[in-house]
Design an enzyme around this catalytic site. Structure first.
Site, PDB file in Angstrom:
ATOM      1  N   HIS A 209     -12.583   3.815  -0.659  1.00 46.06           N
ATOM      2  CA  HIS A 209     -12.344   3.122   0.357  1.00 46.06           C
ATOM      3  C   HIS A 209     -13.188   1.808   0.277  1.00 46.06           C
ATOM      4  O   HIS A 209     -13.660   1.183   0.959  1.00 46.06           O
ATOM      5  CB  HIS A 209     -13.047   3.848   1.797  1.00 46.06           C
ATOM      6  CG  HIS A 209     -12.369   5.109   2.264  1.00 46.06           C
ATOM      7  ND1 HIS A 209     -12.948   6.084   2.710  1.00 46.06           N
ATOM      8  CD2 HIS A 209     -11.149   5.134   2.496  1.00 46.06           C
ATOM      9  CE1 HIS A 209     -12.109   6.828   3.076  1.00 46.06           C
ATOM     10  NE2 HIS A 209     -10.910   6.437   3.110  1.00 46.06           N
TER      11      HIS A 209
ATOM     12  N   GLU B 124      -7.935  -3.890   5.091  1.00 47.57           N
ATOM     13  CA  GLU B 124      -7.989  -3.587   3.824  1.00 47.57           C
ATOM     14  C   GLU B 124      -6.605  -4.709   3.230  1.00 47.57           C
ATOM     15  O   GLU B 124      -6.879  -5.105   2.086  1.00 47.57           O
ATOM     16  CB  GLU B 124      -7.419  -2.245   3.397  1.00 47.57           C
ATOM     17  CG  GLU B 124      -8.609  -1.067   3.871  1.00 47.57           C
ATOM     18  CD  GLU B 124      -8.138   0.117   3.772  1.00 47.57           C
ATOM     19  OE1 GLU B 124      -8.619   0.858   2.575  1.00 47.57           O
ATOM     20  OE2 GLU B 124      -7.674   0.887   4.574  1.00 47.57           O
TER      21      GLU B 124
ATOM     22  N   ARG C  39      -2.590  -2.121  -3.585  1.00 47.76           N
ATOM     23  CA  ARG C  39      -3.771  -1.221  -3.534  1.00 47.76           C
ATOM     24  C   ARG C  39      -3.578   0.006  -4.590  1.00 47.76           C
ATOM     25  O   ARG C  39      -2.493   0.765  -4.590  1.00 47.76           O
ATOM     26  CB  ARG C  39      -3.773  -0.782  -2.012  1.00 47.76           C
ATOM     27  CG  ARG C  39      -4.901   0.374  -2.057  1.00 47.76           C
ATOM     28  CD  ARG C  39      -4.616   1.533  -0.726  1.00 47.76           C
ATOM     29  NE  ARG C  39      -5.718   2.509  -0.663  1.00 47.76           N
ATOM     30  CZ  ARG C  39      -5.457   3.669  -0.190  1.00 47.76           C
ATOM     31  NH1 ARG C  39      -4.406   4.047   0.380  1.00 47.76           N
ATOM     32  NH2 ARG C  39      -6.514   4.519  -0.032  1.00 47.76           N
TER      33      ARG C  39
ATOM     34  N   ASN D 195       0.805  -1.260   0.167  1.00 47.82           N
ATOM     35  CA  ASN D 195      -0.021  -0.030   0.163  1.00 47.82           C
ATOM     36  C   ASN D 195       0.914   1.268   0.016  1.00 47.82           C
ATOM     37  O   ASN D 195       1.419   1.660   1.128  1.00 47.82           O
ATOM     38  CB  ASN D 195      -0.977  -0.127   1.185  1.00 47.82           C
ATOM     39  CG  ASN D 195      -1.935   1.076   1.226  1.00 47.82           C
ATOM     40  OD1 ASN D 195      -1.766   2.164   0.479  1.00 47.82           O
ATOM     41  ND2 ASN D 195      -2.831   0.905   2.125  1.00 47.82           N
TER      42      ASN D 195
ATOM     43  N   ARG E  75      -9.509  17.616   4.570  1.00 41.80           N
ATOM     44  CA  ARG E  75     -10.281  18.091   3.521  1.00 41.80           C
ATOM     45  C   ARG E  75     -11.550  18.483   3.772  1.00 41.80           C
ATOM     46  O   ARG E  75     -12.263  18.240   4.795  1.00 41.80           O
ATOM     47  CB  ARG E  75     -10.609  16.688   2.680  1.00 41.80           C
ATOM     48  CG  ARG E  75      -9.327  16.081   2.056  1.00 41.80           C
ATOM     49  CD  ARG E  75      -9.332  14.684   1.346  1.00 41.80           C
ATOM     50  NE  ARG E  75      -8.476  13.817   1.689  1.00 41.80           N
ATOM     51  CZ  ARG E  75      -8.593  12.392   1.367  1.00 41.80           C
ATOM     52  NH1 ARG E  75      -9.646  11.980   0.967  1.00 41.80           N
ATOM     53  NH2 ARG E  75      -7.471  11.702   1.948  1.00 41.80           N
TER      54      ARG E  75
END
Length: 399
Positions: free
Chosen positions: A180, A384, A91, A9, A241
């Site tokens: 996600h 994940e 990923r 990742n 964000r």
């Protein structure tokens, strides 16, 4: 290990990795190389027995970080040279509308990911660096790309279509993609198991709350709506964000404040959210300041929770019936206040959080709503890397 998978990742300044069995999910090592591109980096490697080792890296980039990771496996175990890897799982953040499932990486796939860089300029280039390095280091090992956006590719058109000029959609790919997705795939399956229901008959609202945060409405294991849009900027308030805002604001600031589009984009992505409201992007620090009476931090928490509550109500309307609301991600899994206060006021929808269950230590996967609640509230830690390993093995017929 019956099906060893190395999961990578890779971010712009980090390489997170895990070696695990794609069938059982058993971990044999994990680690993080960070501060890449800085004067001194850091590599932390944790072997399967829990022993942790740390190495400093001088002026590291992704290439030197991968070399250091291989050395760490050789020195601290398990030695990758003695293992026949089933796959290297990568990923990849943005697959656009081209990828709705994991794919075996070849030159064609690399080119397609390159062409999608404009949709994820901060993420896909770093993902490509990892793919190129891994293909060179492990030339005989299948490389599999697992896309964050893939889980949302089956959303209905009414959910992913923006009301914009048609050529924006057909020529420039403007639509909702969602992110996600790897986390949602894993968490929704585990939530159904926790409820004792088959995934195909379970309706869930899942909140993935971390530095990046999003929500998804999941019906029968399929995403039917999600808060992030064409980019990861839309939706919930995040660490840095903004989440949702009036789309006229960027053009207004360019005219009124003389900002360039690049400056507005940077501010909305890196200088907004909790950081913009409270001066700190980490939820723990915001809560600490709020507890000391800082009015900016208090307001930041109220805005953050209000946005979650609003999406919960919206996704009740989308789904019609909800079996559970699920929290995951760093904040979702660990912040009892966020879980309880974000859902306050939804009692008429059958939603309640039991304060004692919510705050009590217990198993990682757990129900925090009162016994017999009409709509369960669950905490399900995401994984994940395990999902990427599983999808890689399934693609290769090794799962």
């Amino acid at each position: 290990m019956s099906a060893p998978v190395l999961v990578l990742n890779i971010g712009s300044s980090t390489v997170k990795y895990e070696l695990l069995d794609g069938r059982s999910g058993e971990r044999h090592a994990e680690g993080l190389a960070e501060r890449l591109g800085e004067g001194e980096g850091l590599l932390t490697h944790t072997a399967g027995d829990g022993a942790r080792s740390v190495k400093r890296l001088e002026r590291p980039d992704h290439e030197t970080a991968m070399a250091a990771i291989l050395d760490a496996f050789a020195e601290w175990g398990p030695d990758l040279s003695r293992i026949t890897l089933t796959a290297v799982g990568h990923r990849v953040v943005h697959g656009g509308s081209r990828f709705s499932a994991p794919v075996l990486i070849d030159d064609r796939v690399v080119k397609a990911i390159e062409e999608l860089v404009p949709l994820a300029p901060l993420h896909n280039p770093a993902n490509l660096v990892g793919i190129r390095i891994a293909r060179r280091i492990f030339p005989g090992v299948p490389q599999v790309a697992v896309f964050d956006t893939a889980f949302h590719q089956n959303m209905p058109p009414a959910a992913y279509t923006y009301a914009v000029p048609p050529d924006w959609i057909t020529e420039h790919g403007v639509r909702r993609y969602g992110f996600h997705g790897t986390s949602y795939a894993y968490v929704s399956r585990r939530a159904a198991h926790l409820l004792g229901r088959p995934p195909e008959s379970t309706r869930l609202i899942v909140f993935h709350l971390g530095n990046g945060a999003s929500a998804a409405a999941i019906d029968g294991g399929r995403s039917v709506d999600t808060s992030m849009g064409m980019t990861p900027l839309e939706g919930l308030v995040m660490g840095t964000r903004s989440g949702d805002l009036d789309p006229a604001i960027p053009a207004y600031l360019c005219r009124s404040a003389g900002l360039t589009p690049e400056a507005v984009d940077r501010a909305l992505s890196r200088e907004s959210g909790l950081l913009g409201l409270a001066g700190a992007g980490d939820m723990r620090e915001v809560r600490r300041r709020a507890a000391q009476g800082d009015p900016a931090a208090v307001l930041a928490l109220e805005v953050y929770r209000h946005r979650i509550r609003k999406y919960a109500g919206a996704y009740f309307a989308v789904l019609g019936r909800v079996d559970a609301i699920v929290f995951t991600g760093g904040v979702g899994e660990n912040d009892a206040d966020t879980r309880e206060k974000s859902l306050a006021g939804l009692e008429r929808l059958g939603v309640a959080v039991d304060p004692e269950r919510n705050r009590a230590p217990g198993p990682a996967e757990r129900e925090i709503s009162p016994a017999g609640a009409e709509t369960a509230v669950l905490v399900v830690p995401t994984d994940e890397e395990r999902e990427i390993a599983l999808q890689a093995c399934e693609l290769l017929g090794s799962g």
